[in-house]
Every structure is written in structure tokens, then in C-alpha cells.
Design a protein around this motif. Structure first.
Motif, PDB file in Angstrom:
ATOM      1  N   LEU A 142    -150.080  -7.568   8.234  1.00 45.32           N
ATOM      2  CA  LEU A 142    -151.059  -6.532   7.651  1.00 45.32           C
ATOM      3  C   LEU A 142    -150.636  -6.164   6.382  1.00 45.32           C
ATOM      4  CD1 LEU A 142    -151.165  -3.875  10.744  1.00 45.32           C
ATOM      5  CD2 LEU A 142    -152.864  -5.776   9.956  1.00 45.32           C
ATOM      6  N   VAL A 143    -149.456  -6.208   5.909  1.00 45.37           N
ATOM      7  CA  VAL A 143    -149.227  -6.150   4.648  1.00 45.37           C
ATOM      8  C   VAL A 143    -149.604  -7.262   3.699  1.00 45.37           C
ATOM      9  CG1 VAL A 143    -147.138  -5.847   2.864  1.00 45.37           C
ATOM     10  CG2 VAL A 143    -147.219  -4.436   5.091  1.00 45.37           C
ATOM     11  N   LEU A 144    -149.511  -8.404   4.309  1.00 47.61           N
ATOM     12  CA  LEU A 144    -150.167  -9.517   3.406  1.00 47.61           C
ATOM     13  C   LEU A 144    -151.490  -9.595   3.100  1.00 47.61           C
ATOM     14  CD1 LEU A 144    -147.721 -12.432   4.413  1.00 47.61           C
ATOM     15  CD2 LEU A 144    -147.651 -11.388   2.318  1.00 47.61           C
ATOM     16  N   ARG A 145    -152.059  -9.218   4.264  1.00 47.71           N
ATOM     17  CA  ARG A 145    -153.549  -9.148   4.127  1.00 47.71           C
ATOM     18  C   ARG A 145    -154.146  -7.967   3.334  1.00 47.71           C
ATOM     19  NH1 ARG A 145    -157.700  -9.339   2.956  1.00 47.71           N
ATOM     20  NH2 ARG A 145    -159.748  -9.602   4.066  1.00 47.71           N
ATOM     21  N   PHE A 146    -153.580  -6.769   3.493  1.00 45.71           N
ATOM     22  CA  PHE A 146    -154.275  -5.711   3.204  1.00 45.71           C
ATOM     23  C   PHE A 146    -153.579  -4.811   1.894  1.00 45.71           C
ATOM     24  CE2 PHE A 146    -155.887  -5.867   7.463  1.00 45.71           C
ATOM     25  CZ  PHE A 146    -157.101  -5.826   7.223  1.00 45.71           C
ATOM     26  N   TYR A 147    -152.182  -5.232   1.810  1.00 47.08           N
ATOM     27  CA  TYR A 147    -151.652  -4.713   0.637  1.00 47.08           C
ATOM     28  C   TYR A 147    -151.544  -5.739  -0.703  1.00 47.08           C
ATOM     29  CZ  TYR A 147    -147.859  -2.891  -1.929  1.00 47.08           C
ATOM     30  OH  TYR A 147    -147.351  -2.176  -3.099  1.00 47.08           O
ATOM     31  N   LEU A 148    -151.310  -6.962  -0.234  1.00 47.04           N
ATOM     32  CA  LEU A 148    -151.534  -8.159  -1.182  1.00 47.04           C
ATOM     33  C   LEU A 148    -152.882  -8.772  -1.187  1.00 47.04           C
ATOM     34  CD1 LEU A 148    -147.879  -9.675  -0.929  1.00 47.04           C
ATOM     35  CD2 LEU A 148    -148.636  -8.016  -2.546  1.00 47.04           C
ATOM     36  N   ASP A 149    -153.719  -8.517  -0.402  1.00 42.81           N
ATOM     37  CA  ASP A 149    -155.053  -9.027  -0.412  1.00 42.81           C
ATOM     38  C   ASP A 149    -155.043 -10.402  -0.399  1.00 42.81           C
ATOM     39  OD1 ASP A 149    -157.510  -8.455  -0.312  1.00 42.81           O
ATOM     40  OD2 ASP A 149    -158.074  -8.547  -2.369  1.00 42.81           O
ATOM     41  N   GLN A 150    -154.060 -11.157   0.568  1.00 44.86           N
ATOM     42  CA  GLN A 150    -154.033 -12.617   0.767  1.00 44.86           C
ATOM     43  C   GLN A 150    -155.149 -12.991   1.583  1.00 44.86           C
ATOM     44  OE1 GLN A 150    -150.101 -13.712   1.704  1.00 44.86           O
ATOM     45  NE2 GLN A 150    -149.644 -14.161  -0.466  1.00 44.86           N
ATOM     46  N   THR A 151    -155.864 -14.351   1.798  1.00 47.59           N
ATOM     47  CA  THR A 151    -156.431 -14.644   2.572  1.00 47.59           C
ATOM     48  C   THR A 151    -155.639 -15.330   3.545  1.00 47.59           C
ATOM     49  OG1 THR A 151    -156.096 -17.065   1.630  1.00 47.59           O
ATOM     50  CG2 THR A 151    -157.874 -15.688   0.477  1.00 47.59           C
ATOM     51  N   GLU A 152    -156.380 -15.637   4.823  1.00 44.27           N
ATOM     52  CA  GLU A 152    -155.797 -16.080   5.863  1.00 44.27           C
ATOM     53  C   GLU A 152    -154.948 -17.361   5.741  1.00 44.27           C
ATOM     54  OE1 GLU A 152    -158.903 -16.247   8.919  1.00 44.27           O
ATOM     55  OE2 GLU A 152    -158.831 -14.088   9.233  1.00 44.27           O
ATOM     56  N   PRO A 153    -155.348 -18.327   5.005  1.00 43.97           N
ATOM     57  CA  PRO A 153    -154.600 -19.652   4.925  1.00 43.97           C
ATOM     58  C   PRO A 153    -153.494 -19.309   4.058  1.00 43.97           C
ATOM     59  CG  PRO A 153    -156.874 -19.896   4.179  1.00 43.97           C
ATOM     60  CD  PRO A 153    -156.925 -18.545   4.452  1.00 43.97           C
ATOM     61  N   GLU A 154    -153.532 -18.198   3.126  1.00 40.28           N
ATOM     62  CA  GLU A 154    -152.303 -17.975   2.332  1.00 40.28           C
ATOM     63  C   GLU A 154    -151.388 -17.106   3.255  1.00 40.28           C
ATOM     64  OE1 GLU A 154    -154.161 -17.007  -2.196  1.00 40.28           O
ATOM     65  OE2 GLU A 154    -154.399 -15.534  -0.706  1.00 40.28           O
ATOM     66  N   ILE A 155    -151.730 -16.288   3.943  1.00 40.28           N
ATOM     67  CA  ILE A 155    -150.732 -15.518   4.895  1.00 40.28           C
ATOM     68  C   ILE A 155    -150.010 -16.818   5.736  1.00 40.28           C
ATOM     69  CG2 ILE A 155    -150.783 -14.043   6.779  1.00 40.28           C
ATOM     70  CD1 ILE A 155    -153.043 -12.366   5.414  1.00 40.28           C
ATOM     71  N   ALA A 156    -150.817 -17.583   6.350  1.00 43.30           N
ATOM     72  CA  ALA A 156    -150.328 -18.622   7.095  1.00 43.30           C
ATOM     73  C   ALA A 156    -149.149 -19.325   6.533  1.00 43.30           C
ATOM     74  CB  ALA A 156    -151.604 -19.572   7.757  1.00 43.30           C
ATOM     75  N   ALA A 157    -149.563 -19.783   5.246  1.00 43.75           N
ATOM     76  CA  ALA A 157    -148.413 -20.471   4.431  1.00 43.75           C
ATOM     77  C   ALA A 157    -147.173 -19.610   4.424  1.00 43.75           C
ATOM     78  CB  ALA A 157    -148.946 -20.822   3.207  1.00 43.75           C
ATOM     79  N   SER A 158    -147.444 -18.270   3.820  1.00 41.82           N
ATOM     80  CA  SER A 158    -146.266 -17.368   3.893  1.00 41.82           C
ATOM     81  C   SER A 158    -145.403 -17.253   4.750  1.00 41.82           C
ATOM     82  CB  SER A 158    -146.854 -16.205   3.218  1.00 41.82           C
ATOM     83  OG  SER A 158    -147.393 -16.016   1.940  1.00 41.82           O
ATOM     84  N   MET A 159    -146.193 -16.875   5.899  1.00 48.28           N
ATOM     85  CA  MET A 159    -145.453 -16.477   7.303  1.00 48.28           C
ATOM     86  C   MET A 159    -145.066 -17.921   8.128  1.00 48.28           C
ATOM     87  SD  MET A 159    -147.359 -13.305   8.578  1.00 48.28           S
ATOM     88  CE  MET A 159    -146.697 -13.071  10.094  1.00 48.28           C
ATOM     89  N   GLY A 160    -145.640 -19.094   7.666  1.00 47.38           N
ATOM     90  CA  GLY A 160    -145.104 -20.222   8.294  1.00 47.38           C
ATOM     91  C   GLY A 160    -145.910 -20.493   9.642  1.00 47.38           C
ATOM     92  N   ILE A 161    -147.229 -19.890   9.909  1.00 43.67           N
ATOM     93  CA  ILE A 161    -147.816 -19.783  11.195  1.00 43.67           C
ATOM     94  C   ILE A 161    -149.300 -20.501  10.994  1.00 43.67           C
ATOM     95  CG2 ILE A 161    -146.488 -17.832  12.211  1.00 43.67           C
ATOM     96  CD1 ILE A 161    -148.568 -15.964  11.723  1.00 43.67           C
TER      97      ILE A 161
END
Length: 186
Positions: A142-161
Motif C-alpha cells: 500500500l505504501v509503495l502504491r499509494f504513497y510512492l505512486d509506483q506501478t504494479e511491476p515496480e512494486i513487484a520488483a521492489s518487494m521481490g514478488i
């Protein structure tokens, strides 16, 4: 004659010094541009400004130490963001272990200064408090998506999922956050 002897006389720096100087310039520029946002991210994750600053500083130090090993220096921000998230996870695990050993668990609300509390509105504080009560993975998504406004692929890369896991985790996190906020209003 070796290259080292000829360089010493010509006044040029050895390759290691040049590489360190390049790394220092690149990491410094990245720090100046993104440190504040990463500290904010860590504060949301940890609820403690001092710990957040420590985590971000260690992430940038790690980036500097490993600069020469990066396959793509263009992805340095992703690296330091992932290192910040990993540092937050480690800090949270250490807090849990300390609490299990009988030590006091730092309360995020108590850790905030009066100045910080005055700057945050009551509604904002309720959202942050509810967010901190979510499981770690949901909170991160949620923080990556709504706070940093990252896309799903960016979040996946950041979290390793996987991106699919990002979607389901974000959905579950939003539902849980809504329930927690409803409890607060009741």
C-alpha cells in the motif's frame, strides 16, 4: 614499465580512485534527489524518524559499497528503495525479538515528537496508525502504491514478488485498512 608507475608520473588517478569518485558522485546525486522521499517511506513503515533515517543512510552506504557490482546503474534507485524496505523489515523484526525477550516495545505514537504530531492531522494520524497495524507485506504494498505512486511491476520488483501477488496483496491490504478505519470511527 608498469602502468601504475607511468600514471604516478602523469598525475592521473588509478582506476580504483576514479571508480570510487564516480560512485561517490552518483550516490550523492541520488541521495540529494531521493533521500527525503525514502525517509518518508521508512517513517511510514517504522513510525520512528530516527530509525527511518538510519535505515535510509545504511541503504545508501550499501549502494556506495556495491556500486561497482551493479549490473545496471540506471536501476540504482530501485536497489536503494529495496534496501530501504529490507532495512525496515529488519528493524521491525528486531523490535519483535526485543519485545519477546521482555524488553519494551517502542510505541510509534510515543516516538513522534510534539512537533510531528501537530503537523499531522487527526485523520492522517488515524490512517498511519491503521496502516502500521497491517501485516508487513500489505503495508509495504500500500505504501509503495499509494504513497510512492509506483506501478504494479515496480512494486513487484521492489518487494521481490510477482505482479499478481502485488494485486492480491494490495486488494487485501485496502480491505483490511478499511476495516481498521471503521473500527476507529465506531
Amino acid at each position: 614499465m608498469g602502468t601504475r608507475a607511468s600514471r604516478a608520473g602523469s598525475g592521473t588517478r588509478p582506476p580504483d580512485d576514479e571508480a570510487r569518485a564516480d560512485a561517490a558522485r552518483a550516490v550523492t546525486a541520488l541521495y540529494e534527489t531521493h533521500a527525503v522521499g525514502l525517509i518518508r517511506l521508512a517513517v511510514v513503515m517504522l513510525g520512528d524518524r530516527a530509525a527511518a533515517e538510519d535505515v535510509v543512510q545504511e541503504a545508501f552506504c550499501g549502494l556506495y559499497r556495491r556500486w561497482g557490482q551493479l549490473a545496471d546503474t540506471g536501476k540504482a534507485l530501485s536497489y536503494v528503495r529495496a534496501a530501504t524496505l529490507n532495512g525496515c523489515r529488519s528493524e521491525l523484526r528486531q523490535r519483535i525479538r526485543a519485545q519477546r525477550r521482555g524488553g519494551p516495545a517502542p510505541d510509534a505514537a510515543d516516538a513522534a515528537s510534539a512537533e510531528q504530531a501537530a503537523l499531522l492531522g487527526e485523520e492522517h494520524q488515524q490512517v498511519l496508525s491503521a496502516l502500521r497495524r497491517l501485516p508487513g507485506r500489505q503495508r509495504e504494498a500500500l505504501v509503495l502504491r499509494f504513497y510512492l505512486d509506483q506501478t504494479e511491476p515496480e512494486i513487484a520488483a521492489s518487494m521481490g514478488i510477482s505482479p499478481g501477488t502485488v494485486k492480491s496483496t494490495t486488494s487485501r491490504g485496502l480491505a483490511a485498512l478499511g476495516r481498521l478505519l471503521e473500527e476507529t470511527d465506531s
